[in-house]
Design an enzyme around this catalytic site. Structure first.
Site, PDB file in Angstrom:
ATOM      1  N   ASP A   1      -0.723   3.035  -5.454  1.00 54.52           N
ATOM      2  CA  ASP A   1      -0.598   4.342  -6.113  1.00 54.52           C
ATOM      3  C   ASP A   1      -0.855   4.277  -7.605  1.00 54.52           C
ATOM      4  O   ASP A   1      -0.949   3.200  -8.194  1.00 54.52           O
ATOM      5  CB  ASP A   1       0.789   4.935  -5.825  1.00 54.52           C
ATOM      6  CG  ASP A   1       1.896   3.886  -5.843  1.00 54.52           C
ATOM      7  OD1 ASP A   1       1.704   2.839  -6.471  1.00 54.52           O
ATOM      8  OD2 ASP A   1       2.941   4.119  -5.231  1.00 54.52           O
TER       9      ASP A   1
ATOM     10  N   HIS B   1      11.364   6.060  -0.171  1.00 51.06           N
ATOM     11  CA  HIS B   1       9.916   6.284  -0.232  1.00 51.06           C
ATOM     12  C   HIS B   1       9.142   4.973  -0.183  1.00 51.06           C
ATOM     13  O   HIS B   1       9.635   3.934  -0.627  1.00 51.06           O
ATOM     14  CB  HIS B   1       9.504   7.156  -1.429  1.00 51.06           C
ATOM     15  CG  HIS B   1       9.553   6.491  -2.776  1.00 51.06           C
ATOM     16  ND1 HIS B   1       9.874   7.170  -3.922  1.00 51.06           N
ATOM     17  CD2 HIS B   1       9.301   5.217  -3.172  1.00 51.06           C
ATOM     18  CE1 HIS B   1       9.805   6.355  -4.957  1.00 51.06           C
ATOM     19  NE2 HIS B   1       9.467   5.165  -4.533  1.00 51.06           N
TER      20      HIS B   1
ATOM     21  N   GLU C   1       7.117  10.503  -0.221  1.00 48.75           N
ATOM     22  CA  GLU C   1       8.508  10.879  -0.458  1.00 48.75           C
ATOM     23  C   GLU C   1       9.140  11.453   0.817  1.00 48.75           C
ATOM     24  O   GLU C   1       8.433  11.985   1.678  1.00 48.75           O
ATOM     25  CB  GLU C   1       8.570  11.950  -1.561  1.00 48.75           C
ATOM     26  CG  GLU C   1       8.012  11.500  -2.906  1.00 48.75           C
ATOM     27  CD  GLU C   1       8.995  10.648  -3.715  1.00 48.75           C
ATOM     28  OE1 GLU C   1       9.996  10.184  -3.153  1.00 48.75           O
ATOM     29  OE2 GLU C   1       8.726  10.448  -4.917  1.00 48.75           O
TER      30      GLU C   1
ATOM     31  N   ASN D   1      15.302   6.414  -2.425  1.00 47.08           N
ATOM     32  CA  ASN D   1      15.335   7.470  -1.398  1.00 47.08           C
ATOM     33  C   ASN D   1      14.511   7.082  -0.159  1.00 47.08           C
ATOM     34  O   ASN D   1      14.268   7.904   0.708  1.00 47.08           O
ATOM     35  CB  ASN D   1      14.826   8.799  -1.975  1.00 47.08           C
ATOM     36  CG  ASN D   1      13.380   8.712  -2.458  1.00 47.08           C
ATOM     37  OD1 ASN D   1      12.733   7.686  -2.304  1.00 47.08           O
ATOM     38  ND2 ASN D   1      12.883   9.788  -3.033  1.00 47.08           N
TER      39      ASN D   1
HETATM   40  C1  F6R Z   1       4.958   1.237  -6.537  1.00 51.61           C
HETATM   41  C2  F6R Z   1       5.416   1.982  -5.359  1.00 51.61           C
HETATM   42  C3  F6R Z   1       6.801   2.464  -5.253  1.00 51.61           C
HETATM   43  C4  F6R Z   1       7.842   1.375  -5.584  1.00 51.61           C
HETATM   44  C5  F6R Z   1       9.253   1.934  -5.426  1.00 51.61           C
HETATM   45  C6  F6R Z   1      10.285   0.908  -5.863  1.00 51.61           C
HETATM   46  O1  F6R Z   1       3.587   0.905  -6.438  1.00 51.61           O
HETATM   47  O2  F6R Z   1       4.632   2.234  -4.508  1.00 51.61           O
HETATM   48  O3  F6R Z   1       7.028   2.934  -3.960  1.00 51.61           O
HETATM   49  O4  F6R Z   1       7.643   0.293  -4.738  1.00 51.61           O
HETATM   50  O5  F6R Z   1       9.401   3.080  -6.192  1.00 51.61           O
HETATM   51  O6  F6R Z   1      10.181   0.698  -7.239  1.00 51.61           O
HETATM   52  P1  F6R Z   1      11.018  -0.426  -7.951  1.00 51.61           P
HETATM   53  O7  F6R Z   1      10.484  -1.732  -7.474  1.00 51.61           O
HETATM   54  O8  F6R Z   1      10.739  -0.238  -9.430  1.00 51.61           O
HETATM   55  O9  F6R Z   1      12.456  -0.234  -7.599  1.00 51.61           O
END
Ligand code: F6R
Length: 239
Positions: free
Chosen positions: A67, A138, A143, A136
Site C-alpha cells: 500500500d 486490517h 479495513e 482493528n
Molecule cells: C503497512 C500495512 C498495514 C500495517 C498495519 C500494522 O504496509 O499494510 O496494514 O501492516 O497497519 O502497522 P504497524 O506495524 O505499524 O503496527
C-alpha cells in the site's frame, strides 16, 4: 493457519527472517510482497544483515508493496516508498526497476490500482507475502466493514487507523485520509503468507484469530482460509 507465539519482538523478527532467507536462497528471483509499519522493521534489519554477510541477494528479486498513502510524495518521510528505501532497498542490491509500490501521487489513483494488479499478474503473482495487522484487524488497508474488496483499490482510512498512524506524523491532520491498497484478491493469490503481530493494541486481533472465526469485521481472520499462512506473534504485544 499456523500461529507461533515468539518470546519477544527480536525472536519474532529472527523467525520471520529465517523464512525469507530460506526462500530467497532457494529461489533468488522470487517475487516478494512487502509491508511497512513498525512491525517489520526488525525483519528488514535481519535481511539487510544477511545480505551484508552475502547469505542472500536481492538483485533478481521483484517486490510489490501492499500500500501507499494518497496523496503523498515519495520524498515525504512518511510515504511508504521512503520507508522501504530507508529500511531495506537502500541497503541491499535491489534492482530499482523491480521495485513496485502504488504511486501515491498518481493523477488517476483508480487507474493506478487497476494497473498495479495487472503488474502483479504479469509478474506471475507473489511468491511470499509479508503482512502486518492493524489494531482493528486490517490487512494492508483493507479495513473492517460489511464487505471487503478483492482488487487493488483506493480506500478511505478509518478514524482508528488515522489515529494509530498519527504517531508518525507531526499532527493527526497531516495523516492522509486515503490510501491505495492491494485488495484481498492479490494478497490471497500469494503462494505463501507470513503475518507478523506486534505492537500496541494487537491483543484483541490475536485473541480473535485464535478463535478460528472468520469475519470481514476483522479482515485478518480471513487468512484462516489461505492454504499456507504462518503467523508469528510477539508475546510482549499480547500480554
Ligand atoms: C503497512 C500495512 C498495514 C500495517 C498495519 C500494522 O504496509 O499494510 O496494514 O501492516 O497497519 O502497522 P504497524 O506495524 O505499524 O503496527
Amino acid at each position: 493457519m499456523k500461529i507461533t507465539v515468539c518470546e519477544n519482538y527480536d525472536e519474532m523478527s529472527e523467525k520471520a527472517a529465517e523464512i525469507f532467507i530460506d526462500n530467497l536462497k532457494k529461489a533468488p528471483s522470487m517475487t516478494l510482497g512487502l509491508a511497512t509499519g513498525s512491525t517489520p522493521i526488525g525483519l528488514y534489519k535481519n535481511l539487510v544483515n544477511a545480505y551484508k554477510k552475502s547469505e542472500i541477494s536481492f538483485k533478481s528479486v521483484t517486490t510489490f508493496n501492499l500500500d501507499e498513502y494518497v496523496p503523498i510524495t515519495p520524498d515525504n518521510e512518511q510515504s511508504y516508498i521512503y520507508f522501504m528505501k530507508d529500511n531495506l532497498f537502500n541497503h541491499v542490491d535491489m534492482d530499482e526497476s523491480k521495485i513496485n509500490i502504488p504511486n501515491g501521487q498518481a493523477a488517476d489513483p483508480e487507474k493506478e490500482a487497476v494497473e498495479y494488479d495487472k503488474k502483479i499478474e504479469a509478474a506471475g503473482g507473489i511468491d511470499l507475502q509479508l503482512l502486518g495487522v492493524g489494531p482493528n484487524g486490517h490487512i494492508a488497508f483493507n479495513e473492517p466493514g460489511e464487505y471487503l474488496i478483492s482488487a487493488t483499490h483506493v480506500t478511505g482510512l478509518t478514524e482508528k487507523t488515522i489515529k494509530a498512524n498519527s504517531r508518525f506524523f507531526a499532527s493527526i491532520d497531516d495523516v492522509p485520509k486515503h490510501a491505495l491498497t492491494m485488495g484481498i484478491g492479490p494478497i490471497f493469490s500469494a503462494k505463501k503468507l507470513v503475518v507478523l503481530i506486534s505492537g500496541n493494541g494487537k491483543k484483541e486481533v490475536y485473541e480473535m484469530l485464535k478463535t478460528g472465526k472468520i469475519t470481514t469485521q476483522c479482515p485478518a481472520t480471513l487468512l484462516h482460509l489461505h492454504a499456507d499462512c504462518t503467523v508469528l506473534v510477539d508475546k510482549d504485544s499480547i500480554k
